[in-house]
Scaffold this motif. Sequence first.
Motif, PDB file in Angstrom:
ATOM      1  N   LYS A 165      29.717  55.092   6.865  1.00  0.00           N
ATOM      2  CA  LYS A 165      29.648  54.328   5.421  1.00  0.00           C
ATOM      3  C   LYS A 165      28.762  52.777   5.784  1.00  0.00           C
ATOM      4  CE  LYS A 165      33.967  55.581   3.389  1.00  0.00           C
ATOM      5  NZ  LYS A 165      35.267  54.842   2.702  1.00  0.00           N
ATOM      6  N   LEU A 166      28.552  52.798   7.132  1.00  0.00           N
ATOM      7  CA  LEU A 166      28.212  51.452   7.624  1.00  0.00           C
ATOM      8  C   LEU A 166      27.257  51.416   8.799  1.00  0.00           C
ATOM      9  CD1 LEU A 166      28.650  48.196   6.583  1.00  0.00           C
ATOM     10  CD2 LEU A 166      30.385  48.329   8.482  1.00  0.00           C
ATOM     11  N   LYS A 167      26.321  50.523   8.877  1.00  0.00           N
ATOM     12  CA  LYS A 167      25.486  50.508  10.271  1.00  0.00           C
ATOM     13  C   LYS A 167      26.213  49.103  10.831  1.00  0.00           C
ATOM     14  CE  LYS A 167      21.285  52.539   8.980  1.00  0.00           C
ATOM     15  NZ  LYS A 167      19.481  52.250   8.424  1.00  0.00           N
ATOM     16  N   PRO A 168      26.269  49.048  12.267  1.00  0.00           N
ATOM     17  CA  PRO A 168      26.641  47.938  12.853  1.00  0.00           C
ATOM     18  C   PRO A 168      25.827  46.599  12.681  1.00  0.00           C
ATOM     19  CG  PRO A 168      25.811  49.588  14.366  1.00  0.00           C
ATOM     20  CD  PRO A 168      25.847  50.084  13.171  1.00  0.00           C
ATOM     21  N   LEU A 169      26.232  45.382  12.733  1.00  0.00           N
ATOM     22  CA  LEU A 169      25.460  44.305  12.588  1.00  0.00           C
ATOM     23  C   LEU A 169      24.775  44.205  14.179  1.00  0.00           C
ATOM     24  CD1 LEU A 169      27.988  41.998  10.915  1.00  0.00           C
ATOM     25  CD2 LEU A 169      25.642  42.691  10.039  1.00  0.00           C
ATOM     26  N   ASP A 170      23.569  43.711  14.163  1.00  0.00           N
ATOM     27  CA  ASP A 170      22.658  43.446  15.226  1.00  0.00           C
ATOM     28  C   ASP A 170      23.198  42.161  16.033  1.00  0.00           C
ATOM     29  OD1 ASP A 170      21.066  45.641  14.574  1.00  0.00           O
ATOM     30  OD2 ASP A 170      19.772  44.596  13.596  1.00  0.00           O
ATOM     31  N   SER A 171      23.485  41.195  15.472  1.00  0.00           N
ATOM     32  CA  SER A 171      23.868  40.016  16.110  1.00  0.00           C
ATOM     33  C   SER A 171      25.453  39.649  16.025  1.00  0.00           C
ATOM     34  CB  SER A 171      23.419  38.925  15.390  1.00  0.00           C
ATOM     35  OG  SER A 171      23.930  37.692  15.597  1.00  0.00           O
ATOM     36  N   ILE A 172      26.083  39.745  17.371  1.00  0.00           N
ATOM     37  CA  ILE A 172      27.429  39.270  17.336  1.00  0.00           C
ATOM     38  C   ILE A 172      27.777  37.843  16.590  1.00  0.00           C
ATOM     39  CG2 ILE A 172      27.266  37.735  19.402  1.00  0.00           C
ATOM     40  CD1 ILE A 172      30.188  39.061  20.384  1.00  0.00           C
ATOM     41  N   LEU A 173      26.765  37.028  16.374  1.00  0.00           N
ATOM     42  CA  LEU A 173      27.313  35.984  15.470  1.00  0.00           C
ATOM     43  C   LEU A 173      27.397  36.426  14.192  1.00  0.00           C
ATOM     44  CD1 LEU A 173      24.685  33.303  17.052  1.00  0.00           C
ATOM     45  CD2 LEU A 173      27.107  33.557  17.481  1.00  0.00           C
ATOM     46  N   ASP A 174      26.478  37.251  13.617  1.00  0.00           N
ATOM     47  CA  ASP A 174      26.812  37.866  12.307  1.00  0.00           C
ATOM     48  C   ASP A 174      28.206  38.240  12.188  1.00  0.00           C
ATOM     49  OD1 ASP A 174      24.366  36.763  11.617  1.00  0.00           O
ATOM     50  OD2 ASP A 174      23.231  38.528  11.349  1.00  0.00           O
ATOM     51  N   PHE A 175      28.649  39.331  13.087  1.00  0.00           N
ATOM     52  CA  PHE A 175      29.828  39.856  13.159  1.00  0.00           C
ATOM     53  C   PHE A 175      30.900  39.012  13.019  1.00  0.00           C
ATOM     54  CE2 PHE A 175      33.334  42.436  15.340  1.00  0.00           C
ATOM     55  CZ  PHE A 175      33.797  42.990  14.384  1.00  0.00           C
ATOM     56  N   GLY A 176      30.711  38.048  14.286  1.00  0.00           N
ATOM     57  CA  GLY A 176      31.842  36.918  14.231  1.00  0.00           C
ATOM     58  C   GLY A 176      32.180  36.196  12.836  1.00  0.00           C
ATOM     59  N   PHE A 177      30.994  36.097  11.836  1.00  0.00           N
ATOM     60  CA  PHE A 177      30.986  35.393  10.857  1.00  0.00           C
ATOM     61  C   PHE A 177      31.660  36.308   9.787  1.00  0.00           C
ATOM     62  CE2 PHE A 177      28.527  35.245   6.694  1.00  0.00           C
ATOM     63  CZ  PHE A 177      29.474  34.380   6.011  1.00  0.00           C
ATOM     64  N   TYR A 178      31.566  37.601  10.033  1.00  0.00           N
ATOM     65  CA  TYR A 178      32.518  38.708   8.828  1.00  0.00           C
ATOM     66  C   TYR A 178      33.879  38.517   9.464  1.00  0.00           C
ATOM     67  CZ  TYR A 178      34.985  42.996   8.274  1.00  0.00           C
ATOM     68  OH  TYR A 178      35.826  43.800   7.881  1.00  0.00           O
ATOM     69  N   VAL A 179      34.165  38.516  10.599  1.00  0.00           N
ATOM     70  CA  VAL A 179      35.434  38.552  10.932  1.00  0.00           C
ATOM     71  C   VAL A 179      36.199  37.315  10.707  1.00  0.00           C
ATOM     72  CG1 VAL A 179      37.143  38.585  13.095  1.00  0.00           C
ATOM     73  CG2 VAL A 179      35.174  40.132  12.926  1.00  0.00           C
ATOM     74  N   SER A 180      35.543  36.195  10.875  1.00  0.00           N
ATOM     75  CA  SER A 180      36.096  34.686  10.804  1.00  0.00           C
ATOM     76  C   SER A 180      36.050  33.901   9.637  1.00  0.00           C
ATOM     77  CB  SER A 180      35.870  33.982  12.163  1.00  0.00           C
ATOM     78  OG  SER A 180      34.508  33.732  12.121  1.00  0.00           O
ATOM     79  N   PHE A 181      35.123  34.490   8.537  1.00  0.00           N
ATOM     80  CA  PHE A 181      34.807  33.592   7.374  1.00  0.00           C
ATOM     81  C   PHE A 181      36.056  32.779   7.101  1.00  0.00           C
ATOM     82  CE2 PHE A 181      33.194  33.521   2.778  1.00  0.00           C
ATOM     83  CZ  PHE A 181      32.530  32.332   3.086  1.00  0.00           C
ATOM     84  N   PHE A 182      35.759  31.661   7.017  1.00  0.00           N
ATOM     85  CA  PHE A 182      37.096  30.504   6.953  1.00  0.00           C
ATOM     86  C   PHE A 182      37.918  30.666   5.762  1.00  0.00           C
ATOM     87  CE2 PHE A 182      33.857  27.434   5.558  1.00  0.00           C
ATOM     88  CZ  PHE A 182      34.553  26.893   4.634  1.00  0.00           C
ATOM     89  N   PRO A 183      37.096  30.807   4.580  1.00  0.00           N
ATOM     90  CA  PRO A 183      38.259  30.757   3.284  1.00  0.00           C
ATOM     91  C   PRO A 183      39.280  31.673   3.304  1.00  0.00           C
ATOM     92  CG  PRO A 183      35.697  30.344   2.653  1.00  0.00           C
ATOM     93  CD  PRO A 183      35.737  30.998   4.112  1.00  0.00           C
ATOM     94  N   GLN A 184      39.069  33.064   3.783  1.00  0.00           N
ATOM     95  CA  GLN A 184      39.935  34.324   3.871  1.00  0.00           C
ATOM     96  C   GLN A 184      40.712  34.231   5.027  1.00  0.00           C
ATOM     97  OE1 GLN A 184      37.442  36.312   5.924  1.00  0.00           O
ATOM     98  NE2 GLN A 184      39.209  37.447   5.213  1.00  0.00           N
ATOM     99  N   LEU A 185      40.248  33.642   6.149  1.00  0.00           N
ATOM    100  CA  LEU A 185      40.639  33.937   7.514  1.00  0.00           C
ATOM    101  C   LEU A 185      42.382  34.109   7.651  1.00  0.00           C
ATOM    102  CD1 LEU A 185      39.970  34.548  10.556  1.00  0.00           C
ATOM    103  CD2 LEU A 185      39.440  31.995  10.811  1.00  0.00           C
TER     104      LEU A 185
END
Length: 553
Positions: free
Chosen positions: A174-194
Motif C-alpha cells: 500500500k506504500l513505498k518506503p521513505l527515502d530519508s530517515i529524517l522524513d521517516f523520523g518526522f512521520y513517527v515523531s510529529f509532535f502534536p500527536q506524538l
Amino acid sequence: MNRLEEIFSFSESYPLIFTQVNFWIFFAIIYFIFAIVYKKISLRNSYLFFISLFFYYKTSGLFVGILLFSTLVDFIIGKKIYKTEHQKKRYFLVTLSVCINLLVLCYFKYAYFFTDSFNLLFNTNHEVVNWLAKWGNSFSDQNYFTVDKIILPVGISFYTFQTISYSVDIYRRKLKPLDSILDFGFYVSFFPQLVAGPIVRAESFVPQISKPTILTKTDFDAGTYLILKGLIKKMLFADFIAMHFLDRVFDAPEMYSGFANFMAMIGYSLQIYGDFSGYTDIAIGLALLMGFQLPVNFNSPYKATNAGDFWKRWHMSLSTWLRDYLYIPLGGNRKGTVGSYIILGIMLLILLIAFKSNLLLIGLILMVSIGIFIAGYYKSSIKNHINTNINLMLTMLIGGLWHGASWKFVIWGGLNGLGIVVYKYWRKISPYEQKNQWYVRFWKIGITFLFITFTRIYFRGESMEHISKWYFQVWNHFDLKTALEIITHYQAVFWVMLIGYISHWLPKTTKNFIENLYAKSPVLIKIMLGAMIGMICYQAFSSDFQPFIYFQF
C-alpha cells in the motif's frame, strides 16, 4: 530569560503540555521559524523532526532514545521489505518488525503485569529487574540508572502502533518506503500527536510528507477553532470538575454517598472525553496550522445508540487500527485462524489456573467451551458465529490491555466486547430496532451511555478493591436524601457538567453553524474570542499539574 530556560530545559515534574503557557511560547517560537523554512520540503521535514525530538525530550527525557531506536529499526526493515520480492523473506521481515516493536512495548509497559500474573498463577515471588538499566550501568562505575524499576515512556503505545503500520503497509504494497530517515523520523515523531494520538496510519500521513505546505484560510480557521475548543474541553470540562469533585470522591468512595459516587462516574465520562478529545482537537488544530491533516478521533461518542456504535465514534484511530491490523488478520467475521485459537487457548489456560481452587467454575468453563465447539463442528453457521465472536472478543480484550497493564483493563475491554456481542443478537429480535422516533433514540442513547459509564469504573478505579468499594456504595448507600445537599454544595461543578453534556449532544448542524460563524467572523473578533477563552480557562486552571489521562498509555 528564566522563562526561556524553563521552556527549553527538561523537568520531569513539569513536562511541556498543551495547557501550559510555556507550550504556547514554545510553539510561537518554532512556528515563526517554520514560516521561514516551510517552502523547502526537505528542510521543513528535518526541522519538524528535530523539533519533535526536542518536544519528546521535554516530555520524557532520555526515553527519546527508545523513539530513535524504533525509528531506525523500522526505517531499515521497511526498505528491505520493499526491495525483497521473495514472499517468505518479506513475511519474515514484517514479522521481525512487529516482534521488535511489541517486545519493546511489552518490556516497558507490561513487565510488571506479566511478572505479577506469573507470580499469582504459579505462587512464585519473582521481581522485575530493569535489565536495560543494568546493561547501561555496566559501562561506568557510576550507577546512573535505577535497576529495580521500569518507567513507562510517555506515548510509547501510540508511536509503536504507528511504526508497525508503516512496516505492514509496505508489506501489503500500500506504500513505498521513505527515502530519508529524517522524513521517516518526522512521520513517527510529529509532535502534536506524538504522546497521546491520534494514531496516524502510514498510508494516510506518509504521502503528505513529500507535498508542499499549503495553508489556506479554511485550514487556519479550522485549526484555531479546534485549538480553542480543545482547551475548553480539557481545562473546563475535564480538569475543573476533576479537581473540584471527581478526584475527591474517587480517592475515598466510602466517604461519600452512593448518589455522589454515581454522579462522579457520570462526571468521569465527561472528564475522560474532555481530556482525550480536547488533546486530539488541539493536536489536529496544530497540525492544520502547519499544513498537515491528522485523522478525526472522535465523533460525538455519547450519541451512540449501542456499544458497537460507540467504538466507531470513540478513539476512532485506535478502533480502526485494531480492526485492520488485528481483527481482520485474525479472520474478522469470516473465519477463525490459528492465531485466534492460540490466543484463546492461552486466555482459557490462564482462567483455569487463576480459578484452580474453584472446581465448579472450572467445570462450567470447560463444559461451555466443549459444547460450543462441538456445535460449531457439526453446523457451519454456528461455527461462523463462534469465530466472529471469538475474533471480536479477542480484539476488545487486547484493546483493553493496550490501555493499561492490568487485569482491570482486560475486564473493561471484555465487558465492552460482551456489550457488542449481546447487541448483535438483541437487534435481531428487538421491536425497537427499526423505529426512529425521538423517544426510542433517547432510550437507546441513554442505555448505551449508562453501560459505557458503569463499565468505566474498571478504567478509573485504582484497584479491584477500590472498584468494589465504588459498586458497594452505589448499590447499598445511594441515599437520595442527601442528593440536593450534594448538588448545592458542588453546584459550580454540576453546572459545568450540564453545559458540557448539552454542548456534546447538540445537533451536528448546530455545531457546524457555530464553527462556520467563527470562520466568517473578522480577525479582531477571533482574537478577542481567543483572549476571552484563554482568560476563562486559566481562571479555572489550578497550579497543580494536570497531565492528560492518555499520557499513561
